[in-house]
Each structure stands twice: as C-alpha cells, then as structure tokens.
Design a protein around this motif. Structure first.
Motif, PDB file in Angstrom:
ATOM      1  N   LEU B 136       0.818  -1.218   0.000  1.00  0.00           N
ATOM      2  CA  LEU B 136       0.000   0.000   0.000  1.00  0.00           C
ATOM      3  C   LEU B 136       0.850   1.266   0.000  1.00  0.00           C
ATOM      4  O   LEU B 136       0.478   2.278  -0.579  1.00  0.00           O
ATOM      5  N   LEU B 137       1.961   1.219   0.690  1.00  0.00           N
ATOM      6  CA  LEU B 137       2.779   2.426   0.793  1.00  0.00           C
ATOM      7  C   LEU B 137       3.956   2.406  -0.186  1.00  0.00           C
ATOM      8  O   LEU B 137       4.820   3.278  -0.135  1.00  0.00           O
ATOM      9  N   ASP B 138       3.964   1.379  -1.023  1.00  0.00           N
ATOM     10  CA  ASP B 138       4.947   1.310  -2.096  1.00  0.00           C
ATOM     11  C   ASP B 138       6.385   1.357  -1.556  1.00  0.00           C
ATOM     12  O   ASP B 138       7.187   2.212  -1.922  1.00  0.00           O
ATOM     13  N   LEU B 139       6.681   0.417  -0.671  1.00  0.00           N
ATOM     14  CA  LEU B 139       7.978   0.443  -0.002  1.00  0.00           C
ATOM     15  C   LEU B 139       8.938  -0.633  -0.494  1.00  0.00           C
ATOM     16  O   LEU B 139      10.089  -0.685  -0.059  1.00  0.00           O
ATOM     17  N   GLU B 140       8.425  -1.485  -1.391  1.00  0.00           N
ATOM     18  CA  GLU B 140       9.203  -2.664  -1.804  1.00  0.00           C
ATOM     19  C   GLU B 140      10.668  -2.338  -2.129  1.00  0.00           C
ATOM     20  O   GLU B 140      11.590  -2.958  -1.611  1.00  0.00           O
ATOM     21  N   SER B 141      10.865  -1.319  -2.960  1.00  0.00           N
ATOM     22  CA  SER B 141      12.227  -1.039  -3.424  1.00  0.00           C
ATOM     23  C   SER B 141      13.046  -0.304  -2.369  1.00  0.00           C
ATOM     24  O   SER B 141      14.230  -0.050  -2.569  1.00  0.00           O
ATOM     25  N   LEU B 142      12.414   0.047  -1.246  1.00  0.00           N
ATOM     26  CA  LEU B 142      13.129   0.848  -0.243  1.00  0.00           C
ATOM     27  C   LEU B 142      13.590   0.028   0.949  1.00  0.00           C
ATOM     28  O   LEU B 142      14.355   0.511   1.782  1.00  0.00           O
ATOM     29  N   GLY B 153       9.631  12.124   1.821  1.00  0.00           N
ATOM     30  CA  GLY B 153       8.363  11.443   1.575  1.00  0.00           C
ATOM     31  C   GLY B 153       8.483   9.936   1.746  1.00  0.00           C
ATOM     32  O   GLY B 153       7.593   9.289   2.295  1.00  0.00           O
ATOM     33  N   GLN B 154       9.590   9.378   1.291  1.00  0.00           N
ATOM     34  CA  GLN B 154       9.814   7.939   1.450  1.00  0.00           C
ATOM     35  C   GLN B 154       9.940   7.589   2.922  1.00  0.00           C
ATOM     36  O   GLN B 154       9.378   6.613   3.407  1.00  0.00           O
ATOM     37  N   ARG B 155      10.684   8.425   3.650  1.00  0.00           N
ATOM     38  CA  ARG B 155      10.879   8.177   5.069  1.00  0.00           C
ATOM     39  C   ARG B 155       9.547   8.244   5.815  1.00  0.00           C
ATOM     40  O   ARG B 155       9.266   7.445   6.697  1.00  0.00           O
ATOM     41  N   MET B 156       8.712   9.211   5.421  1.00  0.00           N
ATOM     42  CA  MET B 156       7.432   9.364   6.093  1.00  0.00           C
ATOM     43  C   MET B 156       6.578   8.124   5.874  1.00  0.00           C
ATOM     44  O   MET B 156       5.937   7.626   6.799  1.00  0.00           O
ATOM     45  N   ARG B 157       6.566   7.608   4.659  1.00  0.00           N
ATOM     46  CA  ARG B 157       5.824   6.380   4.381  1.00  0.00           C
ATOM     47  C   ARG B 157       6.400   5.231   5.202  1.00  0.00           C
ATOM     48  O   ARG B 157       5.663   4.420   5.767  1.00  0.00           O
ATOM     49  N   PRO B 176       1.858  14.655   9.599  1.00  0.00           N
ATOM     50  CA  PRO B 176       2.450  13.599   8.781  1.00  0.00           C
ATOM     51  C   PRO B 176       2.750  14.029   7.351  1.00  0.00           C
ATOM     52  O   PRO B 176       3.482  13.325   6.657  1.00  0.00           O
ATOM     53  N   THR B 177       2.215  15.156   6.921  1.00  0.00           N
ATOM     54  CA  THR B 177       2.454  15.546   5.526  1.00  0.00           C
ATOM     55  C   THR B 177       3.398  16.733   5.433  1.00  0.00           C
ATOM     56  O   THR B 177       3.579  17.302   4.366  1.00  0.00           O
ATOM     57  N   VAL B 188      -0.275   9.621   0.959  1.00  0.00           N
ATOM     58  CA  VAL B 188      -0.425   9.431   2.409  1.00  0.00           C
ATOM     59  C   VAL B 188      -1.890   9.581   2.803  1.00  0.00           C
ATOM     60  O   VAL B 188      -2.434   8.777   3.561  1.00  0.00           O
ATOM     61  N   ARG B 189      -2.552  10.595   2.228  1.00  0.00           N
ATOM     62  CA  ARG B 189      -3.960  10.813   2.556  1.00  0.00           C
ATOM     63  C   ARG B 189      -4.807   9.619   2.145  1.00  0.00           C
ATOM     64  O   ARG B 189      -5.651   9.140   2.908  1.00  0.00           O
TER      65      ARG B 189
END
Ligand SMILES: Nc1ncnc2c1ncn2[C@@H]1O[C@H](COP(=O)(O)OP(=O)(O)OP(=O)(O)O)[C@@H](O)[C@H]1O
Ligand SMILES: [Mg+2]
Lengths: 266, 328
Positions: B136-142, B153-157, B176-177, B188-189
């Motif tokens: 959901l937060l698109d973190l796979e590559s991170l 923005g990546q860190r916040m996610r 958070p934004t 994020v919203r």
C-alpha cells in the motif's frame, strides 16, 4: 523471553550500524596505533628511569599500553558511545520516541551500547592490539582459561562503563546542555581509567582513592587480571559491585527523569 | 458510542525558567493545554488543528503517556496513559512528522524487524501486515535502503508503516504531511483514508495542511491557547467562520463594478474580470442568472470558500476577544 530477543535485536542492529562507519573505523584503528606507539616509547623511557614502577616490568607496561588502545573505543573510555546521542535526543525531544516505545530506556541503550562495544572490540581493538603484541615485548599469558576469565572481566567492564555514561546522559534531562557533562566524562576517563598512566603508578594516597573508583574496573583491573597481577574473583567482585551500584542508580535517576520529564520541542 | 479517547478538563502547565540577568532567573508558567475536554469514538478520524503553539503536540504527547497532565482526567481505551505507558504502547501507533522512529543508519527493513520483536507481533501476523503495508505504501524497493538515504516522503511512508505493524487501535499523526510534495501528500492521505474505512483504525490527525483535513476528516477540532475553539463537522466550520464563496465573471469589456443587489458584492476588478463574494450557504444559481441577464457575460467560475481563510479568521478573532466584551 520475548524481551531477550528484542534487546538482542537492538544489540545486533547497533553492531551493524557501527559496522557501516567504515572510514571512521579505519581512522580509529590508525589513531589508536599511533597513540599506542607514542605512549609505548614514553613508557619505555619512564620505566628505564623507574624500573618496576607500579609493580610492572617493561613488558607489562607495554602490554598495558596496547590493551588501553584496544579498549579505548570498546569501553568508550573517554566517551564516544551512546551517551552523546542520548543527550542530543533529550535536548531535541527525540527521546519522546524512545519513551513511548514498549521498551525500557536503560535496557534499550544498554543493548545498543553492548552492540557498539562488541563491534569496536573487533573492528578497532584487535588490530592495534595484535600489532603491539607482535612488534613489542609483551606480557600476555598463554593460559587459554586466563584469557576466558579476562573476557568475562571485559564484559563486566562494559557494564560499568555503560553505567557511568548512562548517568551522564540522563543529566541531560536537567541540564539541557550536555557539553559540560561530556567534557567531565572525557577528563575523568583520561585520568581515572588509567589511560594516561596505570593507576598502580599513581602516588599515594591518590592511587588508593582512584583505584577504588568505578573507572578502575574498566581498564586497570582487567589488565591486571590478564597479566596475572590480581585474581579473578577479586576483579569480578569489584566490577560487579560497581556495576550494580551504577545500574541501580541509573534506574532511580531514570524513574525520576521520566516522572518529571519535559519532552522538548513540537 | 464507544468513547475511545476521553479528555476531561485536561491541563498542562510548563514551568519555564528564564535567565533575566547574571544569576537572576525568572519563573514563568506556560499553559500549553488549558482545560481541554473532548471524546473521540472508536473508528473516528478527527482533524486536530490550531495555530503554532496552540497545544496540539502537547496534547498528543499526553495521549501517548510521555507527558503527564498537570490536571484533569485523560483516558485512552480506558487506560491512563501516563501511568501505563508501556501497556498502552502496544495499542497505539504514533507518527511524529518531524522526527523518525526508524533506525537512521540501517536499512528500513531492520526497523520493521525490531518492531516485530518490540511489539511481540506473532510471526504470521507480522508477515501479513508487512506485506500489506509494503504494498500500500509502495515500499518494496526501499526496504534494503538505509533510512538516512531516503527522501522525506519515502521516510514518512516508512514511518507510517512502522507505526502500523502491530495493528494499533488508534493512530496519532503529528503533521504527517509536513514537507511532502503534492503526490506524496495525496498518497499518504489516500492510505490513511483506507486505513480508517477498512480497518476501523481511529485516527487523530494534527496538521497545518487543511487539505489533509478536507480530504480525510468529517470532524475537526480547532484549538488555540490550549482551549477548544470549535469541535464539529468540517462544514460547520464555514458557518462558524461566516465563510463566502467567490464567483469569478469574465465580461465582454472593462466595466465599473457591476451591481447585482444585496446578494453579492464585487471584491476585485481586473480588466474585464470581476470577483464577487457571496455567502457560502447561498446557491449560486440565481446570482448567475441575474448577471447573465443584466451584463455582457462571457464566462464564469465558482470558487469554493477557502477553508484556510476561514480558519485564519477564527485564529485572528481569538486574539482580539476581550473577556466580557465579546461582540459577535
Ligand atoms: N517543553 C516545553 N517547555 C516549555 N514550554 C513548552 C514546552 N513544550 C511546549 N511548550 C509550550 O506549550 C505551548 C504549546 O506547544 P505545542 O508544541 O503543543 O504547540 P503545537 O500546537 O504543537 O504547535 P505547532 O503547530 O507549532 O507544532 C507553546 O506555547 C510552547 O511554547
Ligand atoms: Mg506541534
């Protein structure tokens, strides 16, 4: 059981974290080796003048120097562990994050500091130590059991070192500016641990006093144990005694701090 | 309704000591939160806004238990946070936009493994939640990237995922934004909205970005000087602030301000374009009809009331209120 795994994970993470600072580690190894060389030649000259100073012969004095260099970062003898970071977190209010976690502040930082100690023992300690032992006369024992007893003393030394620095770090809750406390830690570390001169060689009554302080549990006592100058039980009793006192004190200060805590910043 | 968060006359007073001269100190008290009362039901998503220094972060800190209230009663899930901070920690998630809970020098995944141990999340649940949040937060590559190398923005996610791995019942978000670009904000919203509708997570959202509130929150609480100024639906805020919509008309040629009676007034003229303000509660249709009939109209558009302006007015009003001499 669950918390053992948590704190083990904290220690392992901290170990890995320090392992990422490659340049700092290399620079540290270099500095410790150079400082070791300077101190060794100074000590050799001093021991020429005063043979058996502090009850050490020249080989023991040299071994003591290299042990000091090897443990300098491992035991954060003059600071340089977690304490500056924790103080900074208290100052900026980031400690809020440490506090709302379902984990104990003292145990958390203890685990993190242990991880750091282990890394620095391997990453920063071994090379200067091996260099010194190979190039200079040394008074290292061949008995593997004695080495094992020494390692246990080293572990206790880590606890005592943490205990002192945790108290220094917590002072940040009251002081807000930790520079003074950190400087005090550095200066006390330089003299009271015996980094400058073995505590055995201090003139009396100063020597007697310094040897009774917790700092002597860090370098002096493990060194004496390794070089056969003192017994294991005496060493452990002294170290464990101070470890308990410091940890209990740290716990009490922590409770007081978190009770009156004012977490800084928005 | 099941009141999940309950505040009753909560206060927080800070003692501030200030140097006023050599060895001279002055003690002053700051009332950061001043008799605050509200309840939040389970599953609600509430916006918590107010100007700088209003007491929002202080309220959140008290809700997590890291600050003890100076007075009043505060309960989260029936628990007094300051007293049972650790027990409550397993049931809440917190995101402080300006700080990170992540391990700065280590790959993102290490922070999640740590959360796994810290919150004693059962292995299967951990894996399931991690997979879902990563997607959901698109973190796979991170996941393998050290946190210090992540963009804001990546860190916040990453931080939001860390706060949710243990399935908290309530999520507190303090700005958070902040500092995110439009795309990251939207993401994020969207995520928070889904979290609330699908998982029923109660959300308390502090922000200075009123679009966060407009997109997500049906209820908004406005505080200032530690006191509640408004608590109700977002729409009500317009009434409370007597807000206006704007009708922008393009005429055939430059004209003096047009007259359309008491229904609206011209607030700005620029060449053939004129801006007319009218009450937000009124329909634009009769006004448009009248202008089209009486003036050479080419084009028009309606601008919704600017909530920012509404709240700005509220904040400003507050400053000028004199006790006992309130005129409204
Ligand atoms: N540790 C502290 N010591 C003294 N005063 C404090 C402390 N923390 C906050 N305050 C004061 O309390 C008030 C509320 O601060 P708080 O951080 O809750 O505001 P906020 O609503 O989060 O503001 P912002 O939108 O700027 O983040 C401010 O006047 C602030 O100066
Ligand atoms: Mg704030």
């Amino acid at each position: 059981m669950g918390s053992v795994r948590l704190y083990a994970a904290v220690a392992a993470g901290s170990f890995r974290r320090y392992a990422t600072y490659r340049a700092a580690t290399a620079a540290g190894v270099f500095t410790n080796t150079v400082f070791g060389l300077i101190l060794v030649y100074t000590y050799l000259a001093l021991w020429d003048e005063r043979p058996q100073l502090g009850g050490y012969d020249q080989a023991q004095a040299v071994t003591y120097v290299w042990l000091g260099q090897a443990l300098f970062a491992t035991l954060a003898l003059q600071g340089g562990g977690f304490e500056a970071e924790l103080m900074e977190r208290i100052r900026t209010g980031a400690v809020a994050i440490d506090l709302y976690r379902p984990a104990d502040l003292q145990l958390w930082w203890f685990a993190a500091d242990l991880g750091r100690s282990f890394f620095q023992l391997l990453g920063r300690g071994v090379i200067p130590f091996a260099f010194g032992a190979l190039v200079f006369p040394s008074a290292l024992p061949s008995d593997p059991w004695l080495w094992l007893r020494f390692l246990l003393a080293l572990l206790l030394a880590m606890v005592v070192s943490f205990g002192i620095r945790f108290l220094v770090a917590l002072s940040g809750f009251w002081l807000l500016d930790g520079t003074g406390a950190l400087q005090l830690l550095m200066v006390s570390g330089m003299f009271c641990t015996g980094m400058a001169l073995p505590l055995n060689a201090f003139p009396e009554p100063l020597g007697g006093i310094v040897r009774a302080l917790p700092w002597s549990a860090m370098l002096q006592m493990p060194a004496d144990l390794l070089m056969g100058e003192t017994g294991a039980l005496r060493t452990y009793a002294f170290q464990a005694g101070w470890a308990v006192v410091l940890l209990v004190l740290g716990r009490m200060v922590q409770v007081a701090a978190t009770r009156r805590v004012v977490v800084q910043g928005g | 309704m099941d009141a999940f968060i309950e505040l009753d006359g909560v206060e927080k007073v800070f003692d501030v000591r200030r140097r006023t001269g050599f060895l001279r100190r002055e003690r002053r008290q700051v009332r950061a939160v001043d008799g605050l009362s509200f309840t939040v039901a389970r599953g609600e998503i509430v916006g918590y806004i107010g100007p700088n220094g209003a007491g929002k972060s202080t309220t959140i800190k008290m809700l997590t238990g890291i600050l003890t209230p100076s007075g009043g009663r505060l309960r989260v899930a029936g628990i007094d946070p300051a007293r049972e901070r650790t027990r409550l920690a397993h049931r809440i998630g917190v995101v402080f936009g300006q700080r990170t809970t992540l391990w700065w020098d280590l790959p993102l995944i290490d922070s999640y493994r740590l959360a796994h141990r810290m919150y004693r999340i059962p292995d299967a649940r951990y894996r399931e939640n991690l997979d879902r949040l990563v997607e959901l937060l698109d973190l796979e590559s991170l996941l393998e990237v050290p946190v210090r190398q992540l963009s804001l923005g990546q860190r916040m996610r990453g931080d939001i995922a860390a706060a949710l791995l243990h399935d908290p019942e309530v999520l507190y978000l303090d700005e958070p934004t902040i500092g995110l670009d439009v795309v990251s904000k939207a993401r994020v919203r969207e995520f928070l909205g889904e979290l609330n509708t699908e998982r029923g997570t109660t959300v308390l959202l502090t922000t200075h970005d009123l679009q966060d509130i407009e997109r997500l929150c049906s209820r908004v609480m406005v505080i200032d000087h530690g006191r509640m100024m408004y608590d109700g639906p977002l729409a009500g805020l317009h009434e409370a602030g007597e807000s206006e919509r704007t009708l922008v008309v393009d005429l055939e040629r430059e004209l003096p301000p047009i007259d359309v009676g008491p229904a609206a007034r011209v607030v700005r003229v620029e060449g053939p374009r004129q801006w007319l303000a009218f009450p937000a509660s009124e329909s634009a249709a009769p006004l448009v009809a009248r202008i089209a009939a009486e003036h050479p109209l080419v084009d028009l558009s309606v601008r919704e009331p600017d909530i920012e302006a509404v709240i700005g007015r509220m904040y400003a009003d507050r400053e000028t209120v004199v006790p006992g001499a309130r005129n409204s």
